[in-house]
Design a protein around this motif. Structure first.
Motif, PDB file in Angstrom:
ATOM      1  N   THR A   1       0.866  -1.175   0.000  1.00 23.33           N
ATOM      2  CA  THR A   1       0.000   0.000   0.000  1.00 23.33           C
ATOM      3  C   THR A   1       0.903   1.225   0.000  1.00 23.33           C
ATOM      4  O   THR A   1       1.704   1.405   0.911  1.00 23.33           O
ATOM      5  N   THR A   2       0.793   2.033  -1.050  1.00 24.47           N
ATOM      6  CA  THR A   2       1.624   3.235  -1.125  1.00 24.47           C
ATOM      7  C   THR A   2       0.812   4.460  -0.738  1.00 24.47           C
ATOM      8  O   THR A   2      -0.413   4.452  -0.804  1.00 24.47           O
ATOM      9  N   TRP A   3       1.488   5.509  -0.331  1.00 22.26           N
ATOM     10  CA  TRP A   3       0.818   6.740   0.087  1.00 22.26           C
ATOM     11  C   TRP A   3       1.766   7.909  -0.149  1.00 22.26           C
ATOM     12  O   TRP A   3       2.972   7.731  -0.281  1.00 22.26           O
ATOM     13  N   GLY A   4       1.208   9.114  -0.178  1.00 22.96           N
ATOM     14  CA  GLY A   4       2.051  10.297  -0.238  1.00 22.96           C
ATOM     15  C   GLY A   4       1.882  11.122  -1.495  1.00 22.96           C
ATOM     16  O   GLY A   4       1.610  10.610  -2.574  1.00 22.96           O
ATOM     17  N   GLU A   5       2.043  12.418  -1.314  1.00 18.43           N
ATOM     18  CA  GLU A   5       1.930  13.366  -2.416  1.00 18.43           C
ATOM     19  C   GLU A   5       3.289  14.020  -2.680  1.00 18.43           C
ATOM     20  O   GLU A   5       4.137  14.093  -1.790  1.00 18.43           O
TER      21      GLU A   5
ATOM     22  N   ARG B   1      -0.801  13.500  -5.796  1.00 23.11           N
ATOM     23  CA  ARG B   1      -0.654  12.047  -5.801  1.00 23.11           C
ATOM     24  C   ARG B   1      -0.311  11.517  -7.191  1.00 23.11           C
ATOM     25  O   ARG B   1       0.164  10.390  -7.323  1.00 23.11           O
ATOM     26  N   SER B   2      -0.583  12.311  -8.263  1.00 24.29           N
ATOM     27  CA  SER B   2      -0.299  11.816  -9.619  1.00 24.29           C
ATOM     28  C   SER B   2       1.115  12.161 -10.065  1.00 24.29           C
ATOM     29  O   SER B   2       1.496  11.905 -11.202  1.00 24.29           O
TER      30      SER B   2
ATOM     31  N   VAL C   1      -3.347   5.428  -9.082  1.00 20.31           N
ATOM     32  CA  VAL C   1      -2.310   4.482  -8.652  1.00 20.31           C
ATOM     33  C   VAL C   1      -2.596   3.071  -9.186  1.00 20.31           C
ATOM     34  O   VAL C   1      -2.609   2.894 -10.394  1.00 20.31           O
ATOM     35  N   PHE C   2      -2.879   2.062  -8.367  1.00 21.04           N
ATOM     36  CA  PHE C   2      -2.892   0.698  -8.888  1.00 21.04           C
ATOM     37  C   PHE C   2      -4.198   0.296  -9.562  1.00 21.04           C
ATOM     38  O   PHE C   2      -4.214  -0.620 -10.372  1.00 21.04           O
ATOM     39  N   GLU C   3      -5.291   0.929  -9.198  1.00 21.76           N
ATOM     40  CA  GLU C   3      -6.576   0.560  -9.791  1.00 21.76           C
ATOM     41  C   GLU C   3      -6.975   1.560 -10.878  1.00 21.76           C
ATOM     42  O   GLU C   3      -8.167   1.881 -11.044  1.00 21.76           O
TER      43      GLU C   3
ATOM     44  N   THR D   1      -9.844  16.093   3.349  1.00 26.00           N
ATOM     45  CA  THR D   1      -9.356  14.873   2.706  1.00 26.00           C
ATOM     46  C   THR D   1      -9.455  15.053   1.195  1.00 26.00           C
ATOM     47  O   THR D   1     -10.377  15.692   0.689  1.00 26.00           O
ATOM     48  N   THR D   2      -8.467  14.485   0.476  1.00 23.51           N
ATOM     49  CA  THR D   2      -8.428  14.656  -0.985  1.00 23.51           C
ATOM     50  C   THR D   2      -8.870  13.405  -1.730  1.00 23.51           C
ATOM     51  O   THR D   2      -8.894  13.390  -2.959  1.00 23.51           O
ATOM     52  N   GLY D   3      -9.164  12.332  -1.001  1.00 19.80           N
ATOM     53  CA  GLY D   3      -9.510  11.069  -1.651  1.00 19.80           C
ATOM     54  C   GLY D   3      -8.308  10.162  -1.814  1.00 19.80           C
ATOM     55  O   GLY D   3      -8.458   8.993  -2.177  1.00 19.80           O
ATOM     56  N   THR D   4      -7.118  10.675  -1.558  1.00 21.27           N
ATOM     57  CA  THR D   4      -5.897   9.865  -1.663  1.00 21.27           C
ATOM     58  C   THR D   4      -5.557   9.298  -0.276  1.00 21.27           C
ATOM     59  O   THR D   4      -6.164   9.702   0.715  1.00 21.27           O
ATOM     60  N   PRO D   5      -4.613   8.353  -0.193  1.00 24.39           N
ATOM     61  CA  PRO D   5      -4.370   7.676   1.081  1.00 24.39           C
ATOM     62  C   PRO D   5      -3.957   8.631   2.203  1.00 24.39           C
ATOM     63  O   PRO D   5      -3.133   9.518   2.011  1.00 24.39           O
ATOM     64  N   ILE D   6      -4.554   8.409   3.359  1.00 24.62           N
ATOM     65  CA  ILE D   6      -4.226   9.179   4.566  1.00 24.62           C
ATOM     66  C   ILE D   6      -3.275   8.323   5.403  1.00 24.62           C
ATOM     67  O   ILE D   6      -3.664   7.276   5.904  1.00 24.62           O
TER      68      ILE D   6
END
Lengths: 370, 370, 370, 370
Positions: free
Chosen positions: A13-17, A125-126, B223-225, D76-81
């Motif tokens: 599981t990856t995370w981060g901007e 995130r992109s 990301v992955f999906e 929240t932006t919808g990306t992983p927290i």
């Protein structure tokens, strides 16, 4: 499902901007007992680090990894491995001018359409920085594969129309050039082409090829979890990939069965194939030959040349994207392709272990006794 | 994980072998209230049915579908929809001669490597008949998409090197030829080429293209999906696919950023793109343009020409595969590509519904009240 | 996600309604090489068959299973095993009177709230007949466990307040009474109690206990995929279950650490526990002792006594449910508990196989060679 | 699958060991637009913080959370927290004496059986500190539920045999005592009992109850993904839980259908139930009544009283566990129960949104337009 998790048994599981506090990854399901330290990870991360040549962004980022969990006395414990890289060199003002407009070729518009808001700083995130977590996890997957004698090797096959034919590959030359090309002469040509692109305020694409040697046969699950289906997903999940091939790929569409079929033959090491048009995969399972993959990478969308677009209010505007961008993504994406391939393989190797009743019986006769 | 399940919310599980009692699929997660009957499914299945032309196998199979559950008074109830097609015309002796040898280009060897045994009759689970379940489920997915104004359309872009350029597409001609090509003249050329292949006891490959119109923007998970990652997996999960492209695909690797980027513009219907090199997907999310996919299909591996191989004892042998095989898989795979695309889209459309807090609040203010 | 799939590597998908054409299950991920035939399955199904005593519904259903795929020459092939039971004895008019009203204790109201429509015939998908697929799949799981020396055994511990204390268990008496109780005398008392319930137009509940012997230690994954968490989910997924205990269960809440902790000791067979308050699970992993589970089953909600409720228009009505209903579900649910336990165990045993690097290395040194 | 991921659409992955660098969680799939800051999370974490009373461990841990990603401009932006808590007050020497022996009632033995090695410091991954990630994620889930008017409230129903009957609940008294009991007088009794336990070098268990109000009806997926099945799994995944009940729980096994069935009735707010034996769930779906759950918590296994056990070499030894341990886990586990309940609910609420074709059509008519 924001979709930041990959894998079934070996799950990351990856995370981060791009311009947040940090980026990272959690690996869940890594087998216990693997020797692992931060320098094992750093070696992989350094291959995607910016600032290595004039064809990669001049941003200086140390991208030092910290392992936060899952290791005890130098070995993996079977519990989640959390790894983090702090962001250090973000200059948010670089991106201020794109806050209110949709950059062509970028995901800005789609993020707004989906979420109603976006972290516009550096692509959020992109950003390509999202791949830090993939590469850190890919380093662990690669070490596991190595324990089983499996090697994954990616390199640049083409930059623009500078395409190295297979007959001119010299694998030992890959580390000798900044573009990770297996032929120094072609690499020099490609560098010249990239200089022209920069001069034209433009960018270039290319092709990354990846091979896997030492792969056992029978890995991959027929029907939807085919080895090639999961590798295809893994590569298409990388930002700039627009095409993927296995073995002969699109050339197979032009071939005939008689030329495309690989004959099996008897060798002293057992059954093998006389050719490898299949790219090491038949019916969704590894066939014991070298696995061969290719990914087409589109040109970097961020260019300093003026482009037409609209702003978030829907008004027509022209923008030039000034900032620190790679004129070509390909060389830095090489290790990402390698990482995604390794992550896919280790997961499918683990899944394969319960494919026969005999395997279960033998395993439990030997291990985890009552 | 034998891998016969596809999808997260709209989930299908296919089952069945070429020469077993039956083949089928269970759809779990189909929304309630969709009008559905067997003829809706049959229409799709008939498009992949063998025996339609001299370029498809002369086997006669009625492939009549039976819906066993999940429908009440003509509508889906939200419970699993189980569908089955009985096998009727299996002639097992056709395949007796391949029981002990590994056909080139087929999965026989990999099945033995993985499972230690295989149902050799007609390829067992790796037969093209495995796609019956996919197509039956794809019919339901297509009907759901239609409710939202989304249309998926696949066709044959190329057979061997007979490739129709986009400028010569006439979509209305697709149903007028047995090859599902959008240009009758090219289709005639392709038919001649296939006759040559048959005469040479050989087979051909080709390219299937698929477009999706009416797609909302923002669908797919970063990301992955990613939407393209899942479409890539969907297409690579089809037996003979060796390459997949989105939009410009491998051509994008040759392009420059300035030509490959699609400018956004203001239109009377809102924001749109002036070109569509991206193939309708940016950053893994739909961008509101037509989605464009291509799959490279390898030549049918079963050919009657003599080929070299080994048998299960590892001895060298020569085989000719006599049986009832398609000289080209492409036309029958068109509906399979369409099915896999539709299945991927409906799943991601469902997943997208909870992407914003507002959406949840609005939904529960309106529906499922206490 | 209508939620009809269970398991990660050994994955089952059930389908079918009480009064539809058929009910069934697809097992995906069954290891290859297991000897399997229809009578292996039928033996389990017969244990849940109605009409066995006056305490089970007098409906006559032969519930003959048909295996449609996944078996070749008497062995599993590793491909999906599809199994089906045709419905034969549905009398839909029995249920016509409940079409428009919400039966107390049943899911009718919730189905309408969720889906806007429901198959009201016999409870549709929420009927006890839904468990046919679970039991058929559980039969396969049990056979696999047997290959590894693991035995799952469920029985009736209590009917209403007729509760058999552990000290009075006689396991050999379980098959001697229709209630599957391990004490014939208690079974007779329970039968008398059930006769009273019938006379009162009422129903009863009870407790099913399940033990697992021969289980290796270390099975189950810490944190969310604990063995007890997955067993808990498995049992709560059975229609009428309102409580689940592992080992001492709720009694542990009253105990002290000194009495509840199980001391480890040295035995000739290695390390063991001197007591088993834990019920064979510590930290979410099997500890080598007998696993002990209990499920509380609520009284059958269908009773012929008049009850107050509302109809689908929200009007107050009184109903008596005349039909062929079990006055107690417990005895028929015994095999369902056993099935769900077996399905959970086999999945976690398969997942556990990749828990150490050594296991992967040894496996691939031995199997699936290049 | 080390099993550290929970949820399908709202997915969390926790990581970290008791005495490692840090512990944390990644939330993937949180809807965009939720206002969120670190103090929202801290408020929940503080409820599980040690050192709050003499009945919780005297360890001082500030447990300050840092949000590393997924938030932009307070939403929240919808990306992983990604959230992290650094470990600060680990005294590893406290645990040195348990390095080589298997503590009764703990997971030490199972970890060694599974992985061949373990991080013995403070229990490693099986420490209660593992719940930090759950509680941090549960805080976000609770805030989301609040947006929809849903409240989750857990409290201590019993400590040992000091059990508060429902008739004596005073919910306003919960925050007035360190044990989170809804009756101050019972709380005082319980405190006296715990003092006796401490004096006896022993520990106690108890029961946590959790209610959910404002829950819409129809949430949960029939068959395996029942709301109660997922809640059961969620609670059993908490370290010390040995039993779970929904509604009347084990008491339902003693009841009759006539008393256990809840009659539906007409109210001015629509259809409701006259009683709530079901605990708000029928057929695996919420029925619009208050959801009621109970978890039995075993006594803390770490006690200073001498216990018999074996060491890693299999030799008999006696140990006293001196360290800083809670004599009862229950009060600190209250917020963990609340967190796991909230995490389960939000996931199932999101999954439910695509249950009807109408919902999809309406959603895409309104949102994510082309």
């Amino acid at each position: 499902m924001a979709g930041s998790t990959f894998g079934t048994l070996f799950k990351i599981t990856t995370w981060g901007e791009s311009h947040g506090s940090a980026l990272g990854v959690v690996i869940d399901g890594c087998p216990a007992g693997l020797p692992l330290c931060e320098s094992d990870i750093q070696e992989f991360l350094d291959r995607r680090k910016p600032g290595q040549s004039r064809f990669t962004t001049p941003r200086k980022e140390s991208d030092q990894v910290e392992i936060l969990s899952g290791i005890f006395e130098g070995r993996t414990t079977g519990t989640p491995i959390s790894m983090m890289v702090r962001n250090q060199n973000q200059i948010s003002r670089d991106y201020g001018n794109i806050k209110d407009c949709y950059r062509p070729g970028h995901a800005d518009y789609c993020f707004d359409a989906k979420y109603g808001l976006r972290d516009y700083r550096g692509g959020g995130r992109s950003s390509g920085r999202e791949t830090i977590g993939r590469v850190a996890a890919g380093a662990v997957a690669s070490l596991l594969l190595k324990e089983m004698g499996i090697q994954v090797c990616a390199y640049t096959k083409a930059i623009g129309n500078i395409i190295i034919p297979e007959s001119e590959y010299h694998m030992d030359e890959i580390p000798n050039n900044k573009l990770y090309m297996p032929n120094t002469a072609y690499a020099e040509q490609a560098e010249k082409y990239l200089q022209t692109c920069i001069k034209n305020q433009d960018s270039a694409g290319g092709i990354i090829e990846c091979t896997v040697t030492g792969m056992p046969s029978g890995i991959g699950e027929p029907v939807f979890e085919k080895l090639d289906a999961n590798l295809g997903k893994a590569l298409f999940s990388i930002g700039a990939v627009k095409g993927v091939e296995i073995g002969d790929g699109f050339a197979a569409a032009l071939a005939n069965g008689s030329s495309n079929n690989d004959s099996f033959c008897h060798t002293e090491n057992g059954i093998a194939k006389m050719t490898n048009h299949s790219g090491g995969i038949l019916g969704g399972m590894s066939d014991g030959s070298t696995i061969i993959l290719r990914a087409a990478i589109k040109p970097t969308p961020s260019i300093s040349r003026e482009q037409h677009t609209v702003n978030t209010s829907g008004e027509d505007v022209d923008i030039s994207i000034h900032g620190r961008h790679d004129p070509v993504i390909v060389p830095r994406a090489v290790v990402v392709v390698e990482a995604m391939t390794a992550l896919t393989l280790i997961d499918m190797l683990m899944i394969n272990m319960s494919s026969r009743v005999d395997y279960l019986r033998d395993f439990y006769d030997t291990h985890n006794k009552k």
